[in-house]
Design a protein around this motif. Structure first.
Motif, PDB file in Angstrom:
ATOM      1  N   UNK A  51    -150.483  11.061  -2.592  1.00  8.85           N
ATOM      2  CA  UNK A  51    -149.431  10.336  -3.316  1.00  8.85           C
ATOM      3  C   UNK A  51    -148.204  11.200  -3.597  1.00  8.85           C
ATOM      4  N   UNK A  52    -147.935  12.128  -2.669  1.00  7.75           N
ATOM      5  CA  UNK A  52    -146.735  12.954  -2.755  1.00  7.75           C
ATOM      6  C   UNK A  52    -145.647  12.418  -1.842  1.00  7.75           C
ATOM      7  N   UNK A  53    -144.610  13.247  -1.621  1.00  4.69           N
ATOM      8  CA  UNK A  53    -143.456  12.825  -0.823  1.00  4.69           C
ATOM      9  C   UNK A  53    -143.539  13.311   0.621  1.00  4.69           C
ATOM     10  N   UNK A  54    -144.495  14.204   0.933  1.00  2.63           N
ATOM     11  CA  UNK A  54    -144.757  14.657   2.293  1.00  2.63           C
ATOM     12  C   UNK A  54    -143.542  15.341   2.935  1.00  2.63           C
ATOM     13  N   UNK A  55    -142.831  16.161   2.155  1.00  2.00           N
ATOM     14  CA  UNK A  55    -141.700  16.907   2.701  1.00  2.00           C
ATOM     15  C   UNK A  55    -142.162  18.270   3.203  1.00  2.00           C
ATOM     16  N   UNK A  56    -141.403  18.859   4.108  1.00  2.00           N
ATOM     17  CA  UNK A  56    -141.692  20.207   4.586  1.00  2.00           C
ATOM     18  C   UNK A  56    -141.368  21.217   3.483  1.00  2.00           C
ATOM     19  N   UNK A  57    -142.099  22.343   3.414  1.00  2.00           N
ATOM     20  CA  UNK A  57    -141.851  23.339   2.356  1.00  2.00           C
ATOM     21  C   UNK A  57    -140.414  23.830   2.308  1.00  2.00           C
ATOM     22  N   UNK A  58    -139.788  24.041   3.486  1.00  2.00           N
ATOM     23  CA  UNK A  58    -138.407  24.531   3.477  1.00  2.00           C
ATOM     24  C   UNK A  58    -137.433  23.497   2.911  1.00  2.00           C
ATOM     25  N   UNK A  59    -137.717  22.213   3.142  1.00  2.00           N
ATOM     26  CA  UNK A  59    -136.867  21.162   2.588  1.00  2.00           C
ATOM     27  C   UNK A  59    -137.075  21.032   1.083  1.00  2.00           C
ATOM     28  N   UNK A  60    -138.356  21.071   0.661  1.00  2.00           N
ATOM     29  CA  UNK A  60    -138.667  20.996  -0.769  1.00  2.00           C
ATOM     30  C   UNK A  60    -138.077  22.191  -1.513  1.00  2.00           C
ATOM     31  N   UNK A  61    -138.169  23.373  -0.911  1.00  2.00           N
ATOM     32  CA  UNK A  61    -137.613  24.569  -1.535  1.00  2.00           C
ATOM     33  C   UNK A  61    -136.101  24.457  -1.665  1.00  2.00           C
ATOM     34  N   UNK A  62    -135.445  23.911  -0.645  1.00  2.00           N
ATOM     35  CA  UNK A  62    -133.990  23.728  -0.698  1.00  2.00           C
ATOM     36  C   UNK A  62    -133.611  22.762  -1.815  1.00  2.00           C
ATOM     37  N   UNK A  63    -134.372  21.667  -1.949  1.00  2.00           N
ATOM     38  CA  UNK A  63    -134.096  20.706  -3.031  1.00  2.00           C
ATOM     39  C   UNK A  63    -134.275  21.372  -4.386  1.00  2.00           C
ATOM     40  N   UNK A  64    -135.316  22.205  -4.511  1.00  2.00           N
ATOM     41  CA  UNK A  64    -135.521  22.939  -5.765  1.00  2.00           C
ATOM     42  C   UNK A  64    -134.354  23.880  -6.038  1.00  2.00           C
ATOM     43  N   UNK A  65    -133.846  24.514  -4.974  1.00  2.00           N
ATOM     44  CA  UNK A  65    -132.693  25.395  -5.136  1.00  2.00           C
ATOM     45  C   UNK A  65    -131.458  24.644  -5.582  1.00  2.00           C
ATOM     46  N   UNK A  66    -131.232  23.472  -4.992  1.00  2.00           N
ATOM     47  CA  UNK A  66    -130.075  22.644  -5.373  1.00  2.00           C
ATOM     48  C   UNK A  66    -130.203  22.193  -6.821  1.00  2.00           C
ATOM     49  N   UNK A  67    -131.381  21.676  -7.172  1.00  4.55           N
ATOM     50  CA  UNK A  67    -131.606  21.191  -8.533  1.00  4.55           C
ATOM     51  C   UNK A  67    -131.405  22.293  -9.558  1.00  4.55           C
ATOM     52  N   UNK A  68    -132.072  23.436  -9.339  1.00  6.40           N
ATOM     53  CA  UNK A  68    -132.016  24.520 -10.318  1.00  6.40           C
ATOM     54  C   UNK A  68    -130.622  25.125 -10.409  1.00  6.40           C
ATOM     55  N   UNK A  69    -129.946  25.280  -9.268  1.00  7.36           N
ATOM     56  CA  UNK A  69    -128.600  25.855  -9.311  1.00  7.36           C
ATOM     57  C   UNK A  69    -127.630  24.902 -10.008  1.00  7.36           C
ATOM     58  N   UNK A  70    -127.738  23.605  -9.721  1.00  3.47           N
ATOM     59  CA  UNK A  70    -126.881  22.623 -10.415  1.00  3.47           C
ATOM     60  C   UNK A  70    -127.203  22.572 -11.906  1.00  3.47           C
ATOM     61  N   UNK A  71    -128.481  22.779 -12.233  1.00  2.85           N
ATOM     62  CA  UNK A  71    -128.908  22.793 -13.628  1.00  2.85           C
ATOM     63  C   UNK A  71    -128.146  23.859 -14.406  1.00  2.85           C
ATOM     64  N   UNK A  72    -128.044  25.044 -13.820  1.00  4.45           N
ATOM     65  CA  UNK A  72    -127.349  26.136 -14.500  1.00  4.45           C
ATOM     66  C   UNK A  72    -125.830  26.053 -14.336  1.00  4.45           C
TER      67      UNK A  72
END
Length: 522
Positions: A51-72
């Motif tokens: 029941x996940x989103x089935x994304x590749x690790x590099x794509x998920x990591x990039x999304x995490x980078x975008x989210x966290x960088x925009x957060x700060x």
């Protein structure tokens, strides 16, 4: 009256009374953040069967980078709004409510996966208002030459890290036993508690302290009223709503990895332009501009630290899920429980570091803030040396990189390594964090010019934004297909940190000389 003033100024372990309620407000905000953030990456890479989103690790990591960088990054406009329109009190209250709404959206992603990204957006906006002002208000409780400042920020750091400790345990358990969205929803409850504590406890404490002791700067109104702020808010909101509409209706297609790389370049360019603006076009005094030179050096050192520290949500999570034994008393505990060690170690070791800094200051053997900063980088470097050894051991234990890769791809039996590798690495990371992060916050509140205090504090969090964007780029290298590179990935991070620490040690005399300009200022 004298006794009352003294009690207000020393009632919380020798620190001002409002530090207690500010810390508990931040505790529950951090609970909400650290409860859901470790789940995001795992949810995105989880298969559809889980029941996940089935994304590749590099794509998920990039999304995490975008989210966290925009957060700060959001703390820059958030700090500007606090300085020019809202004031710290309103900014924190409004930000907390927006964060709570964001958590509600994330919980409702049960019905539509897109809701998780809308929730992330509200977390970004709310944190921009909340995060900067909370740290600024702690700094307001101390005079600039108060020797309690560093230890006060460490206490603040220790208290809200209790939230970082319990959040992964609670949210991780709910996720494992009842599903992803129960784990996400628990974070929203923590944010509602933060709103309640701030409104009914923190605000009264600050009013009492301001009346009897005095606060160095305004906290319940903007330092300068900008007449155009309201119109800027309205126009920005319209643009934001339009962009969301276009994105979620498929009119614009985006590549997370490309965006993450571009964010790194944009942050570097914008930071350089803003620094030049502060040096050239503002009415800052000469000594204030010298302080900004110190800020620039520490800005890039902190960015390097956070670029590797934030690997715990990507490459560390990957190592924990794929290569680490998670069985305790015949119970396979959730992967995100490893994230609790960060908060636990802060709670255990923050009092010790506070005692050491205070003891040294009282005995005229004070360790300079720059040396503490360099020690923080060195501690993180050791953490990544441990991870390099651990990943190399896991590969050899399973017959080499090719054999391990095949086993991972086929979901075959894998010989898992001891969890103590990760625990040891988290311990070293935290020891480094205790030397760097609270000390960095303390320096920023001490050298920030009064006129742009919240904005400079916002710039400090931009260093975290840059670090998180880099972390999203680096963390994507940790994947099943790229398993042979994992030890080198951790070693490269170690060498970068060691290099930065050495540079700081070389520059410490020059930087300490600049910082002396602040002594004696009220």
């Amino acid at each position: 009256m004298g006794k009352s003033v003294n009690n207000l100024d020393t009632s919380f372990f020798g620190h001002p009374k409002p530090l207690f309620s500010l810390s508990f407000t931040e505790l529950w905000e951090r609970f909400s953040f650290y409860g859901v953030r470790p789940l995001f990456y795992l949810f995105m890479i989880a298969s559809l069967e889980k029941k996940g989103m089935n994304l590749k690790p590099e794509e998920a990591s990039a999304i995490m980078g975008i989210f966290a960088s925009c957060l700060y990054l959001s703390v820059l406009p958030g700090g500007w709004l606090a300085d020019n329109y809202l004031g710290q009190k309103k900014a924190i209250l409004i930000g907390a409510l927006i964060i709570a709404f964001g958590h509600l959206c994330i919980a409702f992603s049960y019905f539509d996966d897109k809701m998780i990204f809308i929730g992330m957006l509200f977390l970004v906006i709310g944190t921009g208002l909340f995060k900067t002002c909370a740290s600024v208000m702690v700094g307001m409780l101390y005079k600039k030459d108060d020797t309690r400042r560093d230890s006060g920020f460490t206490l603040f750091y220790m208290c809200f890290n209790f939230g970082a400790f319990i959040a992964p345990i609670i949210c991780g358990f709910l996720q494992k036993e009842y599903g992803w969205h129960f784990g996400f929803g628990a974070g929203g409850i923590g944010m509602l508690l933060a709103v309640i504590i701030f409104y009914f406890k923190t605000i009264p404490d600050l009013k009492e302290f301001d009346k009897h002791v005095g606060i160095e700067a305004t906290w319940d109104k903007p330092s300068k009223k900008n007449k155009n702020a309201f119109y800027i808010i309205v126009i920005s909101s319209i643009i934001l709503i339009g962009a969301i509409f276009l994105l979620f209706n498929g009119f614009i297609k985006l590549d997370a990895r490309v965006i993450n790389k571009n964010i790194i370049l944009i942050i570097l360019a914008c930071a350089a332009i803003y620094f030049l603006y502060l040096f050239t076009f503002t009415s800052l005094r000469i000594e204030e501009k010298r302080n900004l030179i110190v800020f620039v050096v520490l800005f890039f050192a902190a960015a390097l630290f956070w670029s590797v520290y934030e690997q715990q949500y990507t490459s560390f999570n990957f190592f924990a899920e794929k290569l680490t034994n998670k069985t305790l008393f015949n119970y396979e505990f959730p992967v995100v429980w490893f994230q609790s060690f960060g908060g636990l170690f802060v709670i255990l070791f923050a009092p010790l570091s506070t005692f050491i800094w205070t003891y040294c200051a009282k005995n005229n053997k004070e360790i300079s803030s720059i040396v503490k900063f360099a020690l923080g980088l060195f501690g993180a470097a050791l953490a990544f040396l441990v991870m390099a050894l651990a990943s190399n051991y896991a590969i050899n234990l399973n017959g080499g990189a090719d054999s391990l890769k095949t086993s991972l791809e086929n979901s075959s039996q894998i010989i898992l390594v001891s969890p103590w590798w990760l625990v040891s690495s988290f311990l070293l990371l935290v020891l480094g964090e205790l030397c760097l992060s609270p000390v960095g916050l303390s320096i920023m509140t001490k050298i920030a010019p009064e006129l742009i205090k919240s904005q400079v504090m916002g710039l400090w969090f931009v260093a975290s934004a840059l670090g998180n964007a880099l972390a999203g780029f680096i963390g994507g290298e940790a994947s099943e297909e790229n398993i042979a590179y994992l030890p080198n990935l951790f070693l490269e991070c170690m060498w970068i940190l060691l290099g930065a620490a050495i540079v700081l040690f070389i520059l410490k005399k020059s930087i300490n000389k600049m910082l002396k300009n602040n002594k004696g200022k009220k």
